[in-house]
Design a protein around this motif. Sequence first.
Motif, PDB file in Angstrom:
ATOM      1  N   MET A   1       0.837  -1.204   0.000  1.00 13.68           N
ATOM      2  CA  MET A   1       0.000   0.000   0.000  1.00 13.68           C
ATOM      3  C   MET A   1       0.872   1.254   0.000  1.00 13.68           C
ATOM      4  N   THR A   2       0.375   2.312  -0.625  1.00 16.00           N
ATOM      5  CA  THR A   2       1.138   3.554  -0.668  1.00 16.00           C
ATOM      6  C   THR A   2       0.917   4.345   0.615  1.00 16.00           C
ATOM      7  N   VAL A   3       1.782   5.356   0.816  1.00 17.70           N
ATOM      8  CA  VAL A   3       1.673   6.178   2.027  1.00 17.70           C
ATOM      9  C   VAL A   3       0.315   6.871   2.070  1.00 17.70           C
ATOM     10  N   ASN A   4      -0.100   7.405   0.897  1.00 14.50           N
ATOM     11  CA  ASN A   4      -1.387   8.103   0.891  1.00 14.50           C
ATOM     12  C   ASN A   4      -2.549   7.163   1.212  1.00 14.50           C
ATOM     13  N   GLU A   5      -2.444   5.916   0.739  1.00 14.63           N
ATOM     14  CA  GLU A   5      -3.518   4.958   1.056  1.00 14.63           C
ATOM     15  C   GLU A   5      -3.605   4.733   2.556  1.00 14.63           C
ATOM     16  N   LEU A   6      -2.449   4.548   3.189  1.00 13.69           N
ATOM     17  CA  LEU A   6      -2.444   4.356   4.640  1.00 13.69           C
ATOM     18  C   LEU A   6      -3.020   5.579   5.347  1.00 13.69           C
ATOM     19  N   LEU A   7      -2.654   6.747   4.822  1.00 19.27           N
ATOM     20  CA  LEU A   7      -3.111   7.989   5.426  1.00 19.27           C
ATOM     21  C   LEU A   7      -4.634   8.105   5.347  1.00 19.27           C
ATOM     22  N   GLN A   8      -5.184   7.797   4.150  1.00 21.66           N
ATOM     23  CA  GLN A   8      -6.634   7.924   3.973  1.00 21.66           C
ATOM     24  C   GLN A   8      -7.383   6.917   4.852  1.00 21.66           C
ATOM     25  N   LEU A   9      -6.846   5.703   4.953  1.00 20.35           N
ATOM     26  CA  LEU A   9      -7.511   4.692   5.785  1.00 20.35           C
ATOM     27  C   LEU A   9      -7.441   5.068   7.261  1.00 20.35           C
ATOM     28  N   PRO A 260     -20.086  13.013  -5.835  1.00 13.43           N
ATOM     29  CA  PRO A 260     -19.246  13.729  -6.803  1.00 13.43           C
ATOM     30  C   PRO A 260     -17.789  13.953  -6.418  1.00 13.43           C
ATOM     31  N   THR A 261     -17.460  14.037  -5.145  1.00 18.24           N
ATOM     32  CA  THR A 261     -16.091  14.415  -4.786  1.00 18.24           C
ATOM     33  C   THR A 261     -15.517  13.453  -3.734  1.00 18.24           C
ATOM     34  N   PRO A 262     -14.208  13.508  -3.536  1.00 17.69           N
ATOM     35  CA  PRO A 262     -13.624  12.702  -2.463  1.00 17.69           C
ATOM     36  C   PRO A 262     -14.219  13.020  -1.097  1.00 17.69           C
ATOM     37  N   LEU A 263     -14.588  14.294  -0.863  1.00 16.44           N
ATOM     38  CA  LEU A 263     -15.185  14.623   0.438  1.00 16.44           C
ATOM     39  C   LEU A 263     -16.578  14.014   0.571  1.00 16.44           C
ATOM     40  N   SER A 264     -17.380  14.090  -0.497  1.00 15.29           N
ATOM     41  CA  SER A 264     -18.709  13.472  -0.406  1.00 15.29           C
ATOM     42  C   SER A 264     -18.547  11.976  -0.177  1.00 15.29           C
ATOM     43  N   ASN A 265     -17.496  11.407  -0.767  1.00 11.66           N
ATOM     44  CA  ASN A 265     -17.239   9.989  -0.586  1.00 11.66           C
ATOM     45  C   ASN A 265     -16.886   9.674   0.872  1.00 11.66           C
ATOM     46  N   LEU A 266     -16.028  10.519   1.461  1.00 12.82           N
ATOM     47  CA  LEU A 266     -15.640  10.286   2.860  1.00 12.82           C
ATOM     48  C   LEU A 266     -16.864  10.388   3.774  1.00 12.82           C
ATOM     49  N   LEU A 267     -17.687  11.430   3.542  1.00 11.58           N
ATOM     50  CA  LEU A 267     -18.862  11.597   4.395  1.00 11.58           C
ATOM     51  C   LEU A 267     -19.801  10.400   4.276  1.00 11.58           C
ATOM     52  N   GLN A 268     -19.955   9.905   3.052  1.00 12.11           N
ATOM     53  CA  GLN A 268     -20.878   8.786   2.870  1.00 12.11           C
ATOM     54  C   GLN A 268     -20.325   7.500   3.478  1.00 12.11           C
ATOM     55  N   VAL A 269     -19.053   7.251   3.269  1.00 13.96           N
ATOM     56  CA  VAL A 269     -18.513   5.982   3.765  1.00 13.96           C
ATOM     57  C   VAL A 269     -18.399   6.019   5.290  1.00 13.96           C
ATOM     58  N   LEU A 270     -18.223   7.229   5.853  1.00  9.22           N
ATOM     59  CA  LEU A 270     -18.278   7.351   7.317  1.00  9.22           C
ATOM     60  C   LEU A 270     -19.685   7.041   7.818  1.00  9.22           C
ATOM     61  N   SER A 271     -20.684   7.560   7.089  1.00  7.66           N
ATOM     62  CA  SER A 271     -22.068   7.365   7.523  1.00  7.66           C
ATOM     63  C   SER A 271     -22.466   5.900   7.502  1.00  7.66           C
ATOM     64  N   ILE A 272     -21.802   5.110   6.648  1.00  7.25           N
ATOM     65  CA  ILE A 272     -22.152   3.689   6.576  1.00  7.25           C
ATOM     66  C   ILE A 272     -21.901   3.007   7.916  1.00  7.25           C
ATOM     67  N   LEU A 273     -20.739   3.301   8.529  1.00  5.51           N
ATOM     68  CA  LEU A 273     -20.398   2.596   9.770  1.00  5.51           C
ATOM     69  C   LEU A 273     -20.712   3.408  11.023  1.00  5.51           C
ATOM     70  N   LEU A 274     -21.111   4.675  10.841  1.00  2.00           N
ATOM     71  CA  LEU A 274     -21.264   5.565  11.999  1.00  2.00           C
ATOM     72  C   LEU A 274     -22.213   5.000  13.060  1.00  2.00           C
TER      73      LEU A 274
END
Lengths: 582, 191
Positions: A1-9, A260-274
């Motif tokens: 995995m790349t550094v950015n991948e680890l960072l995002q996870l 549409p954006t990486p931020l909308s993606n983060l908010l949605q994927v957070l909401s899945i497990l929230l």
Amino acid sequence: MTVNELLQLSLYLGILLACVKPLGIYMARVYSGSTTWLERILGPVERLLYRLCGIDKSVEMTWRQYSLAVLSFSLLSFLTVYAFQRTQGWLPLNPQSLSAVSPDSSFNTAVSFTTNTNWQGYGGETTMSYLTQMAALTVQNFASAAAGMAVLMALIRGFTRHTTETIGNFWVDLLRGTLYVLVPLSLVLAVALVSQGVVQTFDSYHEVALLQPTTDAEGKAVTTQTIAVGPVASQVAIKQLGTNGGGFFNVNSAHPLENPTPLSNLLQVLSILLIPAALCFTFGEMVGDRRQGWAVLAAMMLIFVPLLVVTTIAEQTGNSRLAQLGVEQAASDRQAGGNMEGKEARFGIVNSTLWAVATTAASNGSVNSMHDSFTPLGGLVPMWLMQLGEVIFGGVGSGLYGMLMFAIVAVFLSGLMVGRTPEYLGKKIGAFEMKMASLAILFPCAMVLVGTAVAVVAPSGRETIFNPGPHGFSEVLYAVSSASNNNGSAFAGLGANTPFYNALLGLAMLVGRFWVMLPVLAIAGSLAAKKNVPAGPGTLPTHTPLFVVLLVAVVIVVGALSFFPALALGPIVEHLLMTAAN
Amino acid sequence: MIAQLRTAALVLLALTILTGGVYPLIVTTIAQLVFPTQATGSLIQHRERVTGSELIGQPFSQPEYFWGRLSATAPFPYNAAASSGSNLGPLHPLLKDAVEARLAALEAGGAARAAVPVDLVTASGSGLDPHISPAAAEFQVPRVAAARKMTTEAVFALVRQSTEGRQFGILGEPRVNVLRLNLALDQHLVN
């Protein structure tokens, strides 16, 4: 995995864990009937609802009455969703003049949304009117989620109460969960999503001129593009928060107007497990020992994180068949690389795999990439997570009550090992609880295996398989696993909108919902009637790392033993084929 | 039982009004007041008319335009009224065919058949992906420059202008909006 991948996870997991405690405490207050800071605004609405519906909030229900309330509500919900789809051609808010949905597809979708599965056998933008999306589907996104949480609360009361017949009032739990938890969170999320570009409009679809005209499959010139829109954000918000997953558009959250954006993606994927993650804390808080909640959450994380890493590595490694053609799949600062078939450029690999693992760990089922095009091992993980019974986070409410069934089995097994009566949270676990917990665990397993077997034997099951070879078998196994465990995600190549699959998967969803829910309520009733036993020297503490490991082991052993042979015929063979060609 | 069904019907009706009516209307009102452009679909106004949505890709196959991801929508690519991925498994023969067809088209435009960025030869999940990776855009610069009789430096400069980094420096992937880039190229022609 790349550094950015680890960072995002890490960022994702960090934000998720930070939300667990505040939201967990808040939900504990909501469900124990205490006042919350939203009381000033929502209190009058709550009291108005009770008055209009003729509900006396002080009346308590036995587990049989509670079950009957859940069932009658689900039945009416099913009929309503069915009726909306069949009559949408005559109803308003249908700018595209979409006609009635076919009877078998309507049946399947009605079951799907009332059981919190949200399997999509249809393409949203070509099938459902705005009215059906809002008044039928969005409503069930709220209601089926709130019903799942209500049943969890009934089970928790079974542990906390003693020598009583009653486990709460379903209507109060349903309405309070909707009003104080789901609606406020959805409102905030929906507006945040619109800011990123998720559409929210009642306009008809836009017609725009193409910059460069093209031709269609028959060679006719195409000069315009019709852009489907609609009241999307309001539905997407609850689709994620309620672990529903049924999208507005056919491709769900891969659609740029739904995500549409990486931020909308983060908010949605957070909401899945929230909510599923925070409910673990709520559970600990309500049983009076927060460590119990953390222990369950730790067990979930112990399965979730390693599987997330496996999928990410598999997808980042890419498709060895493409490498032979001169295609560059290595990650760099100029491209995400990896297996990009079925994935969006703005999400790349890591946001697609995070979503795939989160959406199948929780019984969400929304997608932001096409799981059918994942590498064999990358696709195995989401499939297996569903087969584990949707207990690694799982559906809102339903995931945790499913996990508590496994906890009951775990204390029973350890009781057998040391020769003492098993206890959990101060209640003796007897033969009745064990029988019910086993039913709740084994019925969905059996449904997956039997359903898959039927589908691959029946000609009408085989003829809509899209991919050849073992991948075709995986498509069927994935679909039945998804329906039987109320997930709803798909290896979408399978042509599932046929009378055969609509019926089979509809049945599977009913089994997966009610054959788990009713045994859980029976256990709740039985536990509530029991006396509290104080912990003694022979009691196995259930907040320790030892118990966490035991719980993880039980979940994995059941999942592995039941499904390894089936997985071997699908993704494992396919992986061997892919690597053998090199 | 009858009493339960009556309550169930009333609760369902109340929830339908609340979550199926009031809630989406509140969201729509706020959305249209605060974020009108986004809420309607991020449409691009170009020379007094709507030429598309910033978030929805369009099909490009001529050499003077940058090409986007492959699109598996039917009956024509980038059909935004019926989104779809290819759903091809990694070993499906049609996947190899689709990749080779795109490779051949790139080759016909003068590109070498080596180190081709993967997102340029694979279909997106939605079939409407508006973006490609910076690598996929840079790979096409020589062809576009030759077709438009521009210097590669000038085209590179436009690519760099249309490149978005990761959101907040962390989230997502760097990407180039293909429709925006092609509109900028056409604009360049006019000036």
